[in-house]
Design an enzyme around this catalytic site. Structure first.
Site, PDB file in Angstrom:
ATOM      1  N   ASN A  96       0.806  -1.224   0.000  1.00 23.18           N
ATOM      2  CA  ASN A  96       0.000   0.000   0.000  1.00 23.18           C
ATOM      3  C   ASN A  96       0.841   1.277   0.000  1.00 23.18           C
ATOM      4  OD1 ASN A  96      -1.562  -2.200   1.814  1.00 23.18           O
ATOM      5  ND2 ASN A  96      -2.972  -1.102   0.474  1.00 23.18           N
ATOM      6  N   HIS A  97       2.149   1.153  -0.156  1.00 23.27           N
ATOM      7  CA  HIS A  97       3.043   2.308  -0.213  1.00 23.27           C
ATOM      8  C   HIS A  97       3.391   2.582  -1.674  1.00 23.27           C
ATOM      9  CE1 HIS A  97       3.723   1.916   4.173  1.00 23.27           C
ATOM     10  NE2 HIS A  97       3.688   0.616   3.924  1.00 23.27           N
TER      11      HIS A  97
END
Length: 226
Positions: A96-97
């Site tokens: 999710n980065h």
């Protein structure tokens, strides 16, 4: 308590067959593949393998498949794979980065939008992952490959190739192209256990031609009958 005793390592020579200890449905393991975790005393599923939803605790906390409709990456391990102490197999919990976004911070409100698959991580049969190596998400490690201790593997490793370093780079092929083709044809790690035991003296040598002669004589005729 019983599970902790089952997963505990008592000496550096102690190994755990993955078939006996893996419970996460997102991990597929083959026959006789093992983890040697004495020096770290980490559980395979919560130490060696990291950020992979599907263990008992994470299933109780949330379900991204049902909640968000995510298709989750799997860890797939073949037969006769050797995984040393300190190995880290990094999986899908940290996708999710986004470096292309203004911030890499994973705001809770954006979790559903930010998830991105890396693809299954696959360690094919007869591979050896050395101590303290790190396997990044979505990597495919080919059959018979060797990952040197302390390496960081960021891309696929071809079959019967030795890699090392950070990032891991090819050091050398273990065998000639002709020999690798024969090994891929034989797939000794898929033979019945009794057949492997009878051929162990050939598997523990460097002559692929002798093993191939045995395969033509003893194994391939049986396969043609199936």
């Amino acid at each position: 308590m019983k599970q902790q005793m089952k997963d505990r390592y008592h000496h550096w020579s102690d190994i755990k067959y993955l078939k006996d200890i893996v419970t996460n449905p997102m991990i597929e393991v083959g026959e006789y593949s093992y983890y040697s975790g004495y020096y770290d005393q980490h559980d395979f599923e919560d130490g060696c393998v990291r950020y992979l939803w599907g263990d008992d605790r994470s299933r109780k906390l949330f379900n991204p498949i049902e909640q968000y409709g995510w298709v989750l990456d799997k860890l797939i391990i073949g037969n006769y794979v050797c995984i040393a102490s300190g190995v880290i197999i990094l999986m899908g919990g940290n996708h999710n980065h986004h470096p292309e976004w203004i911030t890499v911070y994973p705001f809770v409100e954006q979790i559903n939008n930010s998830y991105e698959r890396k693809g299954d991580t696959i360690i094919e049969s007869d591979a050896w992952i050395g101590m303290n190596a790190m396997i990044m998400p979505g990597v495919n490690i080919g059959e018979g490959a060797i990952v040197a201790a302390g390496s960081v593997v960021v891309k696929d490793v071809p079959a019967y190739t030795i890699v090392g370093g950070n990032p891991a780079k090819e050091i050398k092929k273990r065998f000639t192209d002709e020999e690798i083709a024969k090994l891929k044809e034989m797939r000794w790690y898929d033979w019945e256990r009794k057949q492997i035991e009878r051929a162990s003296h050939l598997l523990s040598r460097s002559s692929i031609h002798q093993l191939y002669d045995y395969y033509l004589r003893e194994i391939r005729p049986d396969r043609s009958k199936v």
